[in-house]
Design an enzyme around this catalytic site. Structure first.
Site, mmCIF file in Angstrom:
data_model
loop_
_atom_site.group_PDB
_atom_site.id
_atom_site.type_symbol
_atom_site.label_atom_id
_atom_site.label_comp_id
_atom_site.label_asym_id
_atom_site.label_seq_id
_atom_site.Cartn_x
_atom_site.Cartn_y
_atom_site.Cartn_z
ATOM 1 N N ASP A 143 3.128 0.439 -8.108
ATOM 2 C CA ASP A 143 2.750 -0.870 -7.568
ATOM 3 C C ASP A 143 2.909 -1.978 -8.596
ATOM 4 O O ASP A 143 2.874 -3.148 -8.255
ATOM 5 C CB ASP A 143 1.282 -0.834 -7.102
ATOM 6 C CG ASP A 143 1.128 0.012 -5.851
ATOM 7 O OD1 ASP A 143 2.098 0.115 -5.082
ATOM 8 O OD2 ASP A 143 0.046 0.592 -5.652
ATOM 9 N N ASN B 172 3.901 8.072 -12.366
ATOM 10 C CA ASN B 172 2.797 8.839 -11.771
ATOM 11 C C ASN B 172 3.242 10.297 -11.619
ATOM 12 O O ASN B 172 4.425 10.604 -11.805
ATOM 13 C CB ASN B 172 2.388 8.194 -10.430
ATOM 14 C CG ASN B 172 3.515 8.235 -9.418
ATOM 15 O OD1 ASN B 172 3.883 9.285 -8.926
ATOM 16 N ND2 ASN B 172 4.099 7.074 -9.120
ATOM 17 N N PHE C 146 4.314 6.796 4.009
ATOM 18 C CA PHE C 146 3.284 7.737 3.585
ATOM 19 C C PHE C 146 2.100 6.934 3.063
ATOM 20 O O PHE C 146 2.257 5.766 2.719
ATOM 21 C CB PHE C 146 3.816 8.679 2.489
ATOM 22 C CG PHE C 146 4.566 9.860 3.052
ATOM 23 C CD1 PHE C 146 5.777 9.683 3.705
ATOM 24 C CD2 PHE C 146 4.057 11.143 2.944
ATOM 25 C CE1 PHE C 146 6.464 10.770 4.241
ATOM 26 C CE2 PHE C 146 4.734 12.237 3.466
ATOM 27 C CZ PHE C 146 5.934 12.043 4.119
ATOM 28 N N LYS D 217 11.987 -0.110 -29.390
ATOM 29 C CA LYS D 217 10.739 0.655 -29.384
ATOM 30 C C LYS D 217 9.664 -0.136 -30.131
ATOM 31 O O LYS D 217 9.892 -0.540 -31.272
ATOM 32 C CB LYS D 217 10.985 2.011 -30.067
ATOM 33 C CG LYS D 217 9.761 2.900 -30.064
ATOM 34 C CD LYS D 217 10.014 4.173 -30.849
ATOM 35 C CE LYS D 217 8.721 4.951 -31.014
ATOM 36 N NZ LYS D 217 8.788 5.953 -32.073
ATOM 37 N N LYS E 276 -2.768 1.176 6.784
ATOM 38 C CA LYS E 276 -1.411 1.005 6.251
ATOM 39 C C LYS E 276 -0.384 0.925 7.387
ATOM 40 O O LYS E 276 0.631 0.244 7.260
ATOM 41 C CB LYS E 276 -1.066 2.126 5.266
ATOM 42 C CG LYS E 276 -1.674 1.840 3.895
ATOM 43 C CD LYS E 276 -1.371 2.869 2.846
ATOM 44 C CE LYS E 276 -2.202 2.535 1.597
ATOM 45 N NZ LYS E 276 -2.311 3.633 0.659
ATOM 46 N N LYS F 111 1.617 -2.406 6.905
ATOM 47 C CA LYS F 111 3.005 -2.246 6.455
ATOM 48 C C LYS F 111 4.000 -2.349 7.608
ATOM 49 O O LYS F 111 5.205 -2.390 7.389
ATOM 50 C CB LYS F 111 3.171 -0.910 5.746
ATOM 51 C CG LYS F 111 2.189 -0.713 4.587
ATOM 52 C CD LYS F 111 2.882 -0.338 3.324
ATOM 53 C CE LYS F 111 1.906 -0.181 2.188
ATOM 54 N NZ LYS F 111 2.573 -0.111 0.887
HETATM 55 N N1 CTP Z 1 5.343 1.769 -1.062
HETATM 56 C C1 CTP Z 1 6.446 0.963 -1.197
HETATM 57 N N2 CTP Z 1 6.518 0.091 -2.224
HETATM 58 C C2 CTP Z 1 5.522 -0.010 -3.114
HETATM 59 C C3 CTP Z 1 4.369 0.807 -2.970
HETATM 60 C C4 CTP Z 1 4.311 1.709 -1.929
HETATM 61 O O1 CTP Z 1 7.357 1.056 -0.390
HETATM 62 N N3 CTP Z 1 5.623 -0.874 -4.097
HETATM 63 C C5 CTP Z 1 5.292 2.711 0.098
HETATM 64 C C6 CTP Z 1 5.139 4.168 -0.283
HETATM 65 O O2 CTP Z 1 6.396 4.789 -0.437
HETATM 66 C C7 CTP Z 1 4.406 4.714 0.935
HETATM 67 C C8 CTP Z 1 3.560 3.550 1.401
HETATM 68 O O3 CTP Z 1 4.163 2.377 0.850
HETATM 69 O O4 CTP Z 1 5.294 5.050 1.978
HETATM 70 C C9 CTP Z 1 2.115 3.605 0.962
HETATM 71 O O5 CTP Z 1 2.042 3.821 -0.426
HETATM 72 P P1 CTP Z 1 0.654 4.016 -1.127
HETATM 73 O O6 CTP Z 1 0.885 4.221 -2.595
HETATM 74 O O7 CTP Z 1 -0.169 4.984 -0.382
HETATM 75 O O8 CTP Z 1 -0.064 2.609 -0.871
HETATM 76 P P2 CTP Z 1 0.071 1.246 -1.578
HETATM 77 O O9 CTP Z 1 0.889 0.340 -0.741
HETATM 78 O O10 CTP Z 1 0.518 1.413 -2.991
HETATM 79 O O11 CTP Z 1 -1.441 0.740 -1.516
HETATM 80 P P3 CTP Z 1 -2.722 1.264 -2.348
HETATM 81 O O12 CTP Z 1 -2.226 1.590 -3.732
HETATM 82 O O13 CTP Z 1 -3.651 0.123 -2.309
HETATM 83 O O14 CTP Z 1 -3.257 2.460 -1.624
#
Ligand code: CTP
Length: 395
Positions: free
Chosen positions: A274, A203, A318, A284, A332, A336
């Site tokens: 995710d 990303n 975050f 490759k 969250k 979380k």
């Molecule tokens: N995070 C994590 N591990 C993951 C995904 C996210 O530890 N696999 C953490 C990020 O570092 C951040 C928080 O979870 O501190 C929220 O991440 P965010 O991308 O906003 O949310 P997601 O959990 O990915 O949920 P969504 O994509 O549904 O918003």
């Protein structure tokens, strides 16, 4: 914050002007003190102009007989950059035969040296002995870097990057205990999940937010472990930040869990993927005319796993959101199990991934603070304020 910047006669003396500028930009009052030989390399008027204060070159040229004490009074840090082999020897021995070395003995604050010299000189046992002595005396030593020195020799001897020196000086000068004695783990940047030997799922995060949190925690005297998947090095880091590079979410989880064992807090600023590819090919994949399909499987949710083992440690997460910032950040916090969630807007051109600014809210069990549009540097300061407040017993 009052900083005394000692400048001695290394070819790197001109770099001290940039160091002074960086410190002033961070709000410091800088007074330069030059050795007589340094004034032969760089005109003291350059430092007068950069610092807005008269540069001290000769204590006897002043009206007051106590100029060394007046200069030293109230200083928050005394830093010599660049420090020559000669100055290191004098400081180690307690010799005070010019303005710089006299002020070094008169100050009551933390002291730092950033040596710069020819690599053959740096390697000499007597120089290394003096550096060890200075460390024993409580000096912070910012070691020289490896590279080619002005004379063309290669080895350790180049003055450290002035941005790095500035971080170490700001930490030394920080007024107050801040996060002294605390270890803070920070994650930063976008993880990269391999598809094949050359393709990845990632990303646009730059890692700036995590780097800002890490360096500002270090400035407030925390010991920092920065676990970074960032493609570059978005900000300078001082020596109190230990940097660990990772690529995938799995690697970040392993590194974070290990670091968290010895830590007091985790700030999870990384943009963790995710999903990862179910199957990762070592070669490759060749191009074909047809479609290809693949399966993505969820990665570990690092934040949720860490909060299960957090006990009384502090965990800050975050939330990257395109819509409903406050509601999603609140969700969250609960989902979380974090103590604090910093919600920030992504998907806009002016804030978020890869930008210097954020639009942010801070959500805790006590409520929501809307910060609006804010630089990531200022947001990082706010996050550190929250850590200090937490441990200060306010919560
Ligand atoms: N995070 C994590 N591990 C993951 C995904 C996210 O530890 N696999 C953490 C990020 O570092 C951040 C928080 O979870 O501190 C929220 O991440 P965010 O991308 O906003 O949310 P997601 O959990 O990915 O949920 P969504 O994509 O549904 O918003």
């Amino acid at each position: 914050m009052k900083i005394i910047l000692g400048v001695s006669a290394s070819v790197a003396a001109y770099k001290a002007a940039e160091l002074a500028r960086l410190l002033i930009a961070e709000g410091a009052d800088v007074t330069s003190v030059m050795t007589p030989n340094a004034t032969k390399l760089v005109d003291p008027r350059l430092f007068d102009a950069v610092t807005g204060r008269p540069t001290i070159t000769d204590l006897f040229a002043r009206e007051s007989a106590f100029a060394h004490l007046e200069t030293a009074r109230g200083a928050d840090a005394f830093a010599v950059a660049p420090a020559t082999a000669n100055v290191l020897a004098k400081l180690a021995a307690g010799i005070a035969d010019d303005a710089l070395t006299t002020v070094a003995l008169a100050v009551e604050c933390g002291r730092l040296v950033a040596p710069a010299m020819n690599p053959k000189m740096w390697d000499k046992a007597e120089v290394q002995r003096n550096v060890s002595t200075l460390r024993e005396l409580g000096y912070v030593v910012v070691p020289p870097e490896e590279g080619t020195t002005a004379c063309g020799d290669v080895g350790y001897g180049r003055l450290a990057d002035v941005h790095v020196i500035a971080e170490d000086v700001l930490r030394l000068a920080y007024p107050g205990p801040g996060l002294t004695g605390r270890t803070v783990v920070v994650t930063a940047g976008p993880t990269r999940e391999p598809f094949d030997a050359v393709r990845i799922l990632t990303n646009p995060s730059s890692g700036l937010m995590g780097f800002e949190v890490a360096r500002r925690a270090a400035r407030r005297r925390a010991d920092v472990i920065l676990i970074s998947a960032a493609p570059g090095h978005p900000t300078a880091l001082g020596h109190a930040v230990r940097l660990r590079r990772v690529d995938t979410a799995a690697e970040m989880f392993e590194a974070t869990a290990e670091a968290f064992e010895k830590a007091d807090a985790l700030v999870m600023a990384a943009a963790v993927s995710d999903y990862r590819f179910d199957e990762q090919r070592a070669h490759k994949i060749k191009k074909t005319k047809g479609k290809i399909s693949t399966t993505l499987v969820p990665t570990v949710d690092i934040l949720s796993e860490i909060t299960k083992i957090k006990r009384d440690k502090l965990v800050v997460g975050f939330a990257a959101e395109t819509d409903n910032l406050v509601e999603n950040a609140k969700d969250k916090l609960l989902k979380k199990g974090a103590d604090i969630i910093v919600g920030n807007v992504v998907g806009r051109a002016d804030v978020g991934f890869g930008r210097a600014d954020a639009e942010a809210v801070i959500v805790t069990g006590e409520g929501v603070e809307e910060l609006g549009k804010i630089s990531k540097a200022a947001l990082a300061e706010r996050v550190i304020d929250e850590l200090e407040r937490w441990w200060g017993g306010v919560r």
